[in-house]
Write an enzyme that holds these catalytic residues in place. Sequence first.
Site, PDB file in Angstrom:
ATOM      1  CG  HIS A  73     -10.984  25.806 119.198  1.00 26.51           C
ATOM      2  ND1 HIS A  73      -9.922  25.221 119.827  1.00 26.51           N
ATOM      3  CD2 HIS A  73     -11.036  27.083 119.673  1.00 26.51           C
ATOM      4  CE1 HIS A  73      -9.341  26.079 120.646  1.00 26.51           C
ATOM      5  NE2 HIS A  73      -9.997  27.230 120.563  1.00 26.51           N
TER       6      HIS A  73
ATOM      7  CB  CYS B   1     -10.042  30.772 118.095  1.00 28.80           C
ATOM      8  SG  CYS B   1      -9.753  30.492 119.832  1.00 28.80           S
TER       9      CYS B   1
HETATM   10  C1  11C Z   1      -9.336  29.500 124.036  1.00 25.53           C
HETATM   11  N1  11C Z   1     -10.651  30.778 122.463  1.00 25.53           N
HETATM   12  O1  11C Z   1      -9.372  28.505 123.287  1.00 25.53           O
HETATM   13  C2  11C Z   1      -9.732  30.879 123.564  1.00 25.53           C
HETATM   14  C3  11C Z   1      -8.511  31.710 123.294  1.00 25.53           C
HETATM   15  O2  11C Z   1     -10.904  35.750 123.119  1.00 25.53           O
HETATM   16  O3  11C Z   1      -9.252  35.657 121.770  1.00 25.53           O
HETATM   17  C4  11C Z   1      -8.800  33.031 122.628  1.00 25.53           C
HETATM   18  C5  11C Z   1      -9.322  34.087 123.543  1.00 25.53           C
HETATM   19  C6  11C Z   1      -9.845  35.245 122.760  1.00 25.53           C
HETATM   20  O4  11C Z   1      -8.990  29.433 125.218  1.00 25.53           O
END
Ligand code: 11C
Length: 344
Positions: free
Chosen positions: A242, A150
Amino acid sequence: MAVRVGVLGATGAVGQRLIQLLEPHPEFEIAALTASDSSAGKTYRQAAKWRVDSPIPSDVAEMTVTATDPDEVPNDVDLLFSSLPSSIGADVEPGFCEDGYVVSSNSSNGRMADDIPLVIPEVNADHLDLLEVQRDERGWDGAMVKNPNCSTITFVPTLAALAEYGLEKVHVSTLQAVSGAGYDGVSSMEIIDNAIPHIGSEEDKLETESRKLLGSFDGAELSHNEMNVSASCNRIPTIDGHLENVWVETEDDLTTEEAASAMEAYPSLDLRSSPDPLIHVFDEPDRPQPRMDRTLGDGMAIGAGGLQETPFGLQYNCLAHNTIRGAAGASVLNGELLLENGLL
Ligand code: 11C
């Protein structure tokens, strides 16, 4: 007629978002739901602790959940959306592909494999052609396509918009919502009044996935982009969305006006879940913000703002909804791309 689809890992955070996005969907009809062995045999309503922001779709609530095993999924299901934890995905996803299912996976296992297309449709739809290499090498009757992490999805489209200026060096620092850590993250109140400057292998994923996504495929081999990328990843106490601070050094001069125009003009696609515009550029210095802007384009668009020229190149912020654009919506969009390309 709608394509029959299944959701692997249907009870988890991303699995629930997948169900929310797929029910209803004009091109896909949910026909199978899998989860851990302890959920097998239960109705979805019994198995899932439903937490997304709309009721469980009634058609899905009474469906029976099965174990995550190719023998348990009906043969007339053509496409599987996988939101399995990566260690489980690594074990079971190849078996589904071998058995003829096409898998659009959000699971991080195998993303960097040479013959697995890692795709953001608006950025590198042509990488789907890697599926021919995959078929030759693995002999699968089915196929596997992955979407990136993400945080990678949040900033890579903005880089793609600037690529014509020649990407040389990219620094990205993230402020990531707790829902990225799944429901344990959401329910963990330990993070309130805190920020955690380390998230597992997140930094490596941003650095490697971005170069693969912006690489070029010559029909036989994928060359990763040669730009230098340095990432630092931080968890902050927001629920969804994010936010990322980015500095980009380009080969050619790049003004803030040129960057804003390039981002605003960056094309979307004629797929149901691809928003138009893909990137919203804000003038206000305090935007984008997670609470105000994460639902842009039904959660599938990207916000960018705070553009300024600095001694370290162009600086800006960007934001995307991590469980929609960054995960479930990304997998659905890849499914729509597969359908559009006659691969289902
Ligand atoms: C998080 N981006 O916010 C991560 C979750 O590689 O699909 C997703 C982990 C991934 O912790």
